[in-house]
Write a protein that holds these residues in place. Structure first.
Motif: not given
Length: 500
Positions: A378-380
């Motif tokens: 979900q970060r990148s």
């Protein structure tokens, strides 16, 4: 005019494709675990039918005899032998029993998924957790809980997960009978093996957090009275036994930390290969073998696609019931704690070579790793692309290593028995009569008179036969001839065994 596919139909089609691809990946990843022969204890237990017929005894009598010996001579209340031996008696061929073990495994995983659903995990989370779970399975060459022991741990796991599912259903409804059933299932399972003690930390936490006052006292009583009754009987058995099972002795405080860490370390992906396996199959050779394997390529590509699809759009971790974390941590930590307490396992456990309860720990680790993957993804966008590629590669390499270990263990356990059976069918013992003496020279314990009886129907006397020593008393017939049976050839042609 061509009818356009609605979004709902597209969604269903997408899910169907992902489920199909996941099933193919799972089937390939699990192949080394259901195509193998009988290993470790299974190599002897698989001879149950021939042994009982050879010595003219019944399944019930022998099971009761084994139960009594464990109670009297080891101080352990293990009552499940009749069920274990019945499986081997009926499903005595490897493909039958390994297939049944995989059915038990799938049932266990299905109950695991049901528990995660009750803890409000999304379908994507559950699917990814199940894929991570089977990727953690590593054939280590020593007491494998998935590829050996005839579904024993899977049966215990079914009882455990079933009891947890009932516990969580009680949590929502507070219907007392659900808690009663959950408690009784666990106590019954403890008479098979004590690993399901891992139920109690989580169950006590649930009851304490969900109840107050009189309901709390009643619920704790429901949990603890059956357990204390079992514990009282178990301690009485231990006190009156002539000897104590070595694994039941409490070890030293100094030996606990390292044993705990070694058992915990064994749950990590690739832990066996990183510590021990690379000495048997070098990294370069592992990669080369995987590159020449269609199964490994299929797992890599399909696995990466499935994982990408699951990570592409995921629900926030905070939407999951917080009780999923103590559930996972309990499964990961408590079995390691129990094993590290044992004096025997403090000295036996090596890095990357966890003992059998590592099977339970896999489930806890799978939940925690899945959550970590989702958080990172979900970060990148880059992480959502890189993670599937890395995990697909790991699944492919782990599959190849498991295939290699399966072949090595089959050479140790399966091949000697199969070669002897082949030579027996070709008349190796035609000169031997019932009651003659046959001595095995330099043969493993699972190559014995039971194998001879299974193929030829001849009841021979085997001096110092460890496989049956202490259980049966026989003597050679008057005037018996003496023979020596030994392995002489491991080539592709010619007989493997010689009778002198």
């Amino acid at each position: 005019m061509k009818r356009e596919t609605t979004p709902s139909n597209q969604t269903r089609l997408f899910r169907s494709v992902i489920v199909l691809a996941s099933s193919i990946v799972a089937l390939l990843v699990l192949r080394p675990f259901y195509s193998n022969g009988f290993w470790f204890d299974d190599s002897l237990n698989s001879q149950m039918r021939s042994m009982l017929h050879r010595f003219d005894t019944s399944l019930l009598d022998f099971s009761m005899q084994v139960t009594a010996v464990w109670i009297r001579n080891a101080g352990r209340l293990l009552l499940g032998w009749i069920n274990i031996y019945s499986m081997f008696y009926v499903f005595h061929e490897p493909r039958w029993l390994r297939g049944l073990s995989m059915v038990f495994l799938l049932c266990h995983v299905a109950l695991f998924a049901w528990v995660l659903m009750q803890l409000k995990a999304s379908l994507r989370f559950i699917g990814l957790a199940c894929l991570v779970l089977i990727g953690l399975f590593q054939i280590r060459g020593n007491h494998d809980p998935v590829a050996a022991y005839a579904g024993f741990y899977q049966t215990l796991g079914i009882q455990f997960m079933g009891a947890v599912a009932l516990l969580l259903h009680w949590r929502r409804t507070h219907r007392a009978w659900l808690l009663v059933c959950s408690s009784l299932i666990i106590v019954w399972s403890l008479t098979y093996y004590e690993i399901n003690l891992v139920y109690y930390p989580f169950a006590l936490l649930i009851v304490w957090m969900e109840t107050r006052g009189a309901e709390r006292r009643a619920s704790l009583t429901t949990l603890l009275i059956p357990f204390l009754a079992f514990l009282s009987v178990a301690l009485w058995v231990k006190k009156h036994a002539s000897a104590i099972y070595p694994g039941a002795n409490i070890g030293s405080l100094d030996g606990f930390p390292m044993a705990f860490l070694r058992q915990l370390h064994s749950t990590l992906p690739g832990s066996f290969y990183a510590t021990l396996g690379k000495g048997d199959l070098a990294p370069a050779d592992l990669v080369i073998q995987a590159m020449h394997s269609r199964s490994s390529w299929t797992v890599l590509l399909l696995g990466a696609i499935v994982i990408f699809a699951m990570l592409r759009k995921t629900e926030p971790i905070r939407d999951i019931d917080p009780m999923i974390w103590p559930f996972a941590l309990n499964l990961l930590i408590t079995p390691a704690f129990l094993i590290a307490m044992s004096a025997r396992y403090q000295t036996e456990i090596a890095w990357g070579q966890g003992y059998l309860p590592v099977y339970y720990q896999y489930f806890g680790m799978a939940v925690l790793l899945t959550a970590l993957l989702i958080v990172v993804a979900q970060r990148s966008t880059l992480s959502r692309i890189a993670l599937p590629c890395l995990l697909g590669t790991y699944l492919a390499l782990n599959l190849q290593m498991n295939i290699h270990m399966k072949q090595q263990l089959d050479l140790t356990f399966r091949e000697p028995v199969e070669s002897l059976k082949r030579d027996l069918r070709n008349g190796l013992l035609d000169a031997v009569q019932n009651g003659d003496v046959v001595t095995f020279k330099s043969a493993p314990i699972f190559v014995n008179g039971n194998v001879i009886y299974e193929v030829t129907g001849k009841r021979v006397f085997v001096p110092n036969e460890v496989a049956t020593a202490g259980w049966f008393k026989t003597q050679p017939r008057p005037g018996a001839q003496e023979f020596v049976l030994q392995r002489v050839n491991r080539s592709a042609s010619g007989p493997d065994w010689r009778l002198d």
